[in-house]
Design a protein around this motif. Sequence first.
Motif, PDB file in Angstrom:
ATOM      1  N   SER A  99       0.831  -1.211   0.000  1.00 16.03           N
ATOM      2  CA  SER A  99       0.000   0.000   0.000  1.00 16.03           C
ATOM      3  C   SER A  99       0.862   1.257   0.000  1.00 16.03           C
ATOM      4  CB  SER A  99      -0.924  -0.014   1.220  1.00 16.03           C
ATOM      5  OG  SER A  99      -1.703   1.154   1.276  1.00 16.03           O
ATOM      6  N   ALA A 100       1.956   1.242   0.779  1.00 11.37           N
ATOM      7  CA  ALA A 100       2.844   2.409   0.840  1.00 11.37           C
ATOM      8  C   ALA A 100       3.536   2.635  -0.507  1.00 11.37           C
ATOM      9  CB  ALA A 100       3.885   2.221   1.945  1.00 11.37           C
ATOM     10  N   TYR A 101       4.000   1.560  -1.150  1.00 12.76           N
ATOM     11  CA  TYR A 101       4.645   1.711  -2.465  1.00 12.76           C
ATOM     12  C   TYR A 101       3.656   2.254  -3.490  1.00 12.76           C
ATOM     13  CZ  TYR A 101       8.776  -0.955  -0.953  1.00 12.76           C
ATOM     14  OH  TYR A 101       9.923  -1.362  -0.329  1.00 12.76           O
ATOM     15  N   GLU A 102       2.450   1.718  -3.500  1.00 12.04           N
ATOM     16  CA  GLU A 102       1.453   2.166  -4.472  1.00 12.04           C
ATOM     17  C   GLU A 102       1.059   3.616  -4.230  1.00 12.04           C
ATOM     18  OE1 GLU A 102      -0.715  -2.083  -5.612  1.00 12.04           O
ATOM     19  OE2 GLU A 102      -1.517  -0.870  -3.965  1.00 12.04           O
ATOM     20  N   ALA A 103       1.004   4.033  -2.941  1.00 14.78           N
ATOM     21  CA  ALA A 103       0.721   5.439  -2.635  1.00 14.78           C
ATOM     22  C   ALA A 103       1.828   6.336  -3.183  1.00 14.78           C
ATOM     23  CB  ALA A 103       0.573   5.622  -1.128  1.00 14.78           C
ATOM     24  N   ALA A 104       3.072   5.914  -3.003  1.00 16.40           N
ATOM     25  CA  ALA A 104       4.201   6.717  -3.490  1.00 16.40           C
ATOM     26  C   ALA A 104       4.151   6.866  -5.007  1.00 16.40           C
ATOM     27  CB  ALA A 104       5.516   6.079  -3.055  1.00 16.40           C
ATOM     28  N   LEU A 105       3.718   5.805  -5.704  1.00 17.04           N
ATOM     29  CA  LEU A 105       3.666   5.845  -7.167  1.00 17.04           C
ATOM     30  C   LEU A 105       2.549   6.741  -7.692  1.00 17.04           C
ATOM     31  CD1 LEU A 105       4.486   2.129  -7.970  1.00 17.04           C
ATOM     32  CD2 LEU A 105       5.748   4.116  -8.816  1.00 17.04           C
ATOM     33  N   THR A 106       1.617   7.154  -6.826  1.00 12.92           N
ATOM     34  CA  THR A 106       0.566   8.075  -7.287  1.00 12.92           C
ATOM     35  C   THR A 106       1.110   9.478  -7.517  1.00 12.92           C
ATOM     36  OG1 THR A 106      -0.094   8.638  -5.017  1.00 12.92           O
ATOM     37  CG2 THR A 106      -1.237   6.791  -6.075  1.00 12.92           C
TER      38      THR A 106
ATOM     39  N   ALA B 197      11.375   4.350 -11.136  1.00 16.86           N
ATOM     40  CA  ALA B 197      11.914   3.011 -11.389  1.00 16.86           C
ATOM     41  C   ALA B 197      12.242   2.299 -10.076  1.00 16.86           C
ATOM     42  CB  ALA B 197      13.150   3.104 -12.273  1.00 16.86           C
ATOM     43  N   MET B 198      12.807   3.035  -9.123  1.00 17.05           N
ATOM     44  CA  MET B 198      13.124   2.444  -7.820  1.00 17.05           C
ATOM     45  C   MET B 198      11.851   1.942  -7.139  1.00 17.05           C
ATOM     46  SD  MET B 198      14.551   4.383  -4.429  1.00 17.05           S
ATOM     47  CE  MET B 198      13.039   5.353  -4.399  1.00 17.05           C
ATOM     48  N   LEU B 199      10.787   2.753  -7.171  1.00 16.01           N
ATOM     49  CA  LEU B 199       9.528   2.361  -6.542  1.00 16.01           C
ATOM     50  C   LEU B 199       8.918   1.145  -7.230  1.00 16.01           C
ATOM     51  CD1 LEU B 199       7.981   5.876  -5.859  1.00 16.01           C
ATOM     52  CD2 LEU B 199       8.486   4.151  -4.128  1.00 16.01           C
ATOM     53  N   GLN B 200       8.997   1.096  -8.564  1.00 18.06           N
ATOM     54  CA  GLN B 200       8.484  -0.071  -9.282  1.00 18.06           C
ATOM     55  C   GLN B 200       9.246  -1.320  -8.851  1.00 18.06           C
ATOM     56  OE1 GLN B 200       5.913  -0.454 -11.096  1.00 18.06           O
ATOM     57  NE2 GLN B 200       5.354   1.526 -11.977  1.00 18.06           N
ATOM     58  N   ASN B 201      10.558  -1.211  -8.734  1.00 18.02           N
ATOM     59  CA  ASN B 201      11.380  -2.345  -8.310  1.00 18.02           C
ATOM     60  C   ASN B 201      10.990  -2.809  -6.903  1.00 18.02           C
ATOM     61  OD1 ASN B 201      14.139  -3.851  -8.966  1.00 18.02           O
ATOM     62  ND2 ASN B 201      14.165  -3.283  -6.823  1.00 18.02           N
ATOM     63  N   ASN B 202      10.838  -1.841  -5.994  1.00 15.23           N
ATOM     64  CA  ASN B 202      10.508  -2.192  -4.612  1.00 15.23           C
ATOM     65  C   ASN B 202       9.102  -2.767  -4.489  1.00 15.23           C
ATOM     66  OD1 ASN B 202      13.005  -1.177  -4.084  1.00 15.23           O
ATOM     67  ND2 ASN B 202      12.309   0.710  -3.135  1.00 15.23           N
ATOM     68  N   LEU B 203       8.163  -2.221  -5.265  1.00 15.00           N
ATOM     69  CA  LEU B 203       6.815  -2.794  -5.286  1.00 15.00           C
ATOM     70  C   LEU B 203       6.873  -4.244  -5.757  1.00 15.00           C
ATOM     71  CD1 LEU B 203       3.721  -2.595  -5.139  1.00 15.00           C
ATOM     72  CD2 LEU B 203       3.759  -1.636  -7.451  1.00 15.00           C
ATOM     73  N   GLY B 204       7.698  -4.504  -6.778  1.00 15.37           N
ATOM     74  CA  GLY B 204       7.870  -5.876  -7.254  1.00 15.37           C
ATOM     75  C   GLY B 204       8.353  -6.803  -6.156  1.00 15.37           C
ATOM     76  N   GLN B 205       9.267  -6.340  -5.314  1.00 15.09           N
ATOM     77  CA  GLN B 205       9.782  -7.174  -4.217  1.00 15.09           C
ATOM     78  C   GLN B 205       8.673  -7.537  -3.234  1.00 15.09           C
ATOM     79  OE1 GLN B 205      12.950  -4.729  -2.661  1.00 15.09           O
ATOM     80  NE2 GLN B 205      14.491  -5.677  -3.975  1.00 15.09           N
ATOM     81  N   ALA B 206       7.850  -6.529  -2.875  1.00 20.95           N
ATOM     82  CA  ALA B 206       6.768  -6.791  -1.927  1.00 20.95           C
ATOM     83  C   ALA B 206       5.736  -7.754  -2.520  1.00 20.95           C
ATOM     84  CB  ALA B 206       6.104  -5.473  -1.535  1.00 20.95           C
ATOM     85  N   LEU B 207       5.357  -7.541  -3.774  1.00 17.02           N
ATOM     86  CA  LEU B 207       4.382  -8.426  -4.425  1.00 17.02           C
ATOM     87  C   LEU B 207       4.931  -9.845  -4.543  1.00 17.02           C
ATOM     88  CD1 LEU B 207       3.228  -5.976  -7.239  1.00 17.02           C
ATOM     89  CD2 LEU B 207       1.756  -6.879  -5.413  1.00 17.02           C
ATOM     90  N   ALA B 208       6.214  -9.962  -4.888  1.00 16.23           N
ATOM     91  CA  ALA B 208       6.821 -11.284  -5.016  1.00 16.23           C
ATOM     92  C   ALA B 208       6.869 -12.001  -3.670  1.00 16.23           C
ATOM     93  CB  ALA B 208       8.227 -11.158  -5.600  1.00 16.23           C
ATOM     94  N   THR B 209       7.184 -11.267  -2.600  1.00 15.47           N
ATOM     95  CA  THR B 209       7.222 -11.863  -1.260  1.00 15.47           C
ATOM     96  C   THR B 209       5.869 -12.470  -0.902  1.00 15.47           C
ATOM     97  OG1 THR B 209       8.933 -10.332  -0.511  1.00 15.47           O
ATOM     98  CG2 THR B 209       7.577 -11.370   1.187  1.00 15.47           C
ATOM     99  N   LEU B 210       4.825 -11.687  -1.090  1.00 12.18           N
ATOM    100  CA  LEU B 210       3.490 -12.164  -0.730  1.00 12.18           C
ATOM    101  C   LEU B 210       3.019 -13.254  -1.694  1.00 12.18           C
ATOM    102  CD1 LEU B 210       1.315 -11.614   1.386  1.00 12.18           C
ATOM    103  CD2 LEU B 210       0.257 -10.003  -0.200  1.00 12.18           C
ATOM    104  N   GLY B 211       3.324 -13.102  -2.984  1.00 16.67           N
ATOM    105  CA  GLY B 211       2.925 -14.108  -3.967  1.00 16.67           C
ATOM    106  C   GLY B 211       3.561 -15.456  -3.700  1.00 16.67           C
ATOM    107  N   TYR B 212       4.834 -15.469  -3.349  1.00 16.18           N
ATOM    108  CA  TYR B 212       5.527 -16.728  -3.049  1.00 16.18           C
ATOM    109  C   TYR B 212       4.943 -17.385  -1.798  1.00 16.18           C
ATOM    110  CZ  TYR B 212       9.329 -20.018  -2.185  1.00 16.18           C
ATOM    111  OH  TYR B 212      10.062 -21.155  -1.967  1.00 16.18           O
ATOM    112  N   ARG B 213       4.684 -16.528  -0.780  1.00 14.59           N
ATOM    113  CA  ARG B 213       4.168 -17.068   0.482  1.00 14.59           C
ATOM    114  C   ARG B 213       2.763 -17.640   0.317  1.00 14.59           C
ATOM    115  NH1 ARG B 213       4.335 -12.697   4.823  1.00 14.59           N
ATOM    116  NH2 ARG B 213       6.561 -13.068   4.550  1.00 14.59           N
ATOM    117  N   LYS B 214       1.923 -16.954  -0.460  1.00 20.21           N
ATOM    118  CA  LYS B 214       0.525 -17.365  -0.594  1.00 20.21           C
ATOM    119  C   LYS B 214       0.301 -18.258  -1.817  1.00 20.21           C
ATOM    120  CE  LYS B 214      -2.625 -14.237   0.480  1.00 20.21           C
ATOM    121  NZ  LYS B 214      -3.036 -14.644   1.838  1.00 20.21           N
TER     122      LYS B 214
END
Length: 1006
Positions: free
Chosen positions: A731-738, A750-767
Amino acid sequence: MRKFAGVVLRTAAAVLWALLSTSFSTGIAVAQENGPLKGVALVIGQSAYEKLPALPNPERDAREIEDLLARLGFETELATNENGRKLARSIEAFIEDAGGADVALVYYSGHGIEAGGTNYLLPIDADEASLAAADSRLISLQAVLEQLRNKARITILLLDACRSNPYPREALVRRDGHSAGMPIAAAGLGAPRGAVIVESAQSLPDNIGEVIGFAAEPGQVALDGTEGASSPYAAALLKHLGANQGYDFAQMMTLVTEEVYLTTGTRQRPWVNASLRRFLSFGGKPLELTSDDALLVGERRKLLLSIAATPQDMRASVEGLARDMSLPLDPLYGMLRELQVDTTKGPGEIDAQLRSGAEALKKLLAEKVVSLRKDPELNRLAGLADRAQAEGAIALAKDYRAKASARADELDTTLDRREAEVMADRTEIASTYAEEAATAILAFDYLLASQKYEKAFEQLTGRDDRHAFLYRIEQIAALSQYGEFAGDNQALERAISVYEALGAGPKVEYSAPWALLQVDLSVSLTALGDRRGDAAMLAKAVKGLETALAILSRRNLANEWAVAQVNLGNALQSLSKLDGDRNLLVRSVAAYETALPELQKDSSRRHWSAAQNNLGNALKRLADRDGDTAPLIRAISAYETALSVRKRESMPFDWAETQYNLGIAMTLLGERKSDISHLRQAETAFEAVLAEWPRDRYPLLWASAQNSLAAALLSRDRLEASDDTVLKAISAYEAALTVTTRGTAPSQWAMLQNNLGQALATLGYRKHDANLLLRAIAAYNAALTERTRERSPLQWANTQTDLGSALRALGELQGDAVPLRLAIISTRAALNELERRRVPLDWAEAQNDLGLALWTLGQQQDSMIASMLAVVAFEAALSEWTYEHAPDEWAMAQNNLGMALQTLGARFGGTVLLAESVEAYEASLTVRTRDRAPLKWAATQADIGMAKLLLGYRSRNKSVVESGRKAVQTAWELHRAAGEKQYDDIFADRIKTFDTVLAALRKSAD
């Protein structure tokens, strides 16, 4: 008693209520009584004290105040140097006269004391014996107030009696011979006990209200002024009490308050207690002013009213700036007014510009010389501009400078006819343009300043090369400031091109100014290079600063030399972000540490605190790069040192900047030590920063704080494995990208897109959620549209590594070899750029990710080669991810090595590999303890159990199998206790397998 016209009292439909300690609040008048109302005034000046310290100014102040009040329509009575009996009679007579008046005004200048909550005015024959019967020997202010209140509809008391106690410190006051003794206040008068407050004003049906004004706040000493001059309070009353054209009485007292505040340099501020239910302004006319004087006075009054509306935190910021830089308050407040921002939002937004303007003002005042102008009109206009500037009327000063420049334009047309005087006149015209430019900078009009400096340069080109060069330098500096503050990249580029037109190097006699210009330009180059991610521009900034430092003298220009060192550190640090060269960071740290001993001598300490903050940044990056905790501890210490100067109350923006950096350092320390408390400290710091950097005022900074908050949340998740924590980070990354778009800030986007990818990947792998993993892959690919290998190779490689990790997770989830092969290709491409000697920790992370992709592919394809290559990759990662410097990463790689060895041992025979697998798993548990990371501990226990199952079965060792079963059972119980039931079937199947193997081993043994 002198008789004059009356006082005009304007009525209002709505009741005006005010109870103020420093200023009045006014409403809108909608009706007006016709005809003047009667006003009487008693003016008292006590100078010639017989047994107490004499006061040089009150008698003269009283005469001048009485003359002003008479011109304003009051019937006045003057009482000077009166003893107790005479003063009492004067007051009694005045109270009788007040019975037929609408307004009764008393002005008192002389000694006054306060004891037990009662204020006394002292006649000139007062002595220590007078204190034994104060009610009869001294004049009770409360008694005068109560009598006047019942006589006149409006009572006004103006008291310039707030001086220090004239009696011995131990002296006591008794109201009469029977009263207890009361100590005398050390300084000033106290708030009158009899002052009417807003709620009680209605109890006096014919009373319109009253005003009580003290020269200083209760309990504070008022300045007497120099001998032969009015006291600050009397001077302010004389200057503003007659402002009846366009100001009511409440506003006039506000003008008086702020005038004294300015003229005394904040040492004295009058106090007002008022309850008026009507607008009150005087009907007489003060002295006539010339049109120019009227303009100056009018602008001064507008400035004073704007100061009255300035919040206390903004006042503190301006006062601190004036104190630190030894500058007068008036023009600083004038510049603040010229910025035309909402000061209620706090000082952070305008601090940088105001500080820059203050430095320009200090330079202007230091360089100001008496000009021998031959043209009378130029002389007149320049003098008026100087006066306006000193009064803080920046806009008016700017207008006079413009008129002077217009006059200079007229003179310019006649120069060809006066060749003999051309040099002097050209110099004078150039100076006129330059003065307008300097005043424009005080009004933050950098673009106009650059244009006028260019005109000054053109006047002297080919005639006076030295001064022409200096004007050119000022032009470039103004352009650079405009580009920096206005965000205008074209202005910065033009400044650089104009500089380059000066030549390849400095002339010897201009070396110091040239070097200082190099510093300013390099600061702009650093800002522009950061904005664009341009390594060549940053390298140019570094070279310019190194050239400047070779010229500047540490002995003669110590502060300027030190500031240049700080800016060199900044440029080197910015370049290291793109280049990845460790040596740049080491040089950056050295530059800051070299500068700090000199900056510590700087009285303002602003540059010193900035250097401490930036030193912390460089140390933090060094610690991040090397995986060494020692520089991180030093970075935190540097930030805390900076915060000893950067206070939230006086420097909110700078405070937030350092808090932000401290939060990042705490995040890294929490990751290194696997300490949740450090990570929560970081989150608290970022949340405080977000309150000081709101989205509407600092959108990009707000986005950066959101990004860093999300990073701290993800670091905590690695220890707690909480889905809610990862969701908050997303949520914080997506807010920053607005607010951070590719068009406005491509590198940050680009940095925010990369970091958002890390968070999504973490949750996607776990779930086990393929959609989340696909979103992560899309975010990484978006980042790579800006993070190209040519432009920013290091960032490109890191994103390639992250992309490979997400592809590997997708391939594992879907049982698809294609994403796995793409993951291997992406990670190997990253390793071609991530050299171990330059970025060892990033190299180790890529090796670990490569190992996971190879291991997963080996599992799917039953490939011994892929599994063996996975072991090689994990062991490579462990060569840099050591237990001492990166314990969490070391534990992760040990666990992954255990998995790869277990796969090889299970599929290709042998107990040695299985034993090594168990050893690797158990090594990871020295970091992944049950207390610190319970779910990771449980996962590793389950892996140990399965490895022991195979090892025990192969070696026919029933105790090893039983030990493995116990590990799996313990992991299952922890999962159930944590509410993690989705793995119940898997654990149950594994326990059945253990039981089957144990039964077989028992049967075999039998």
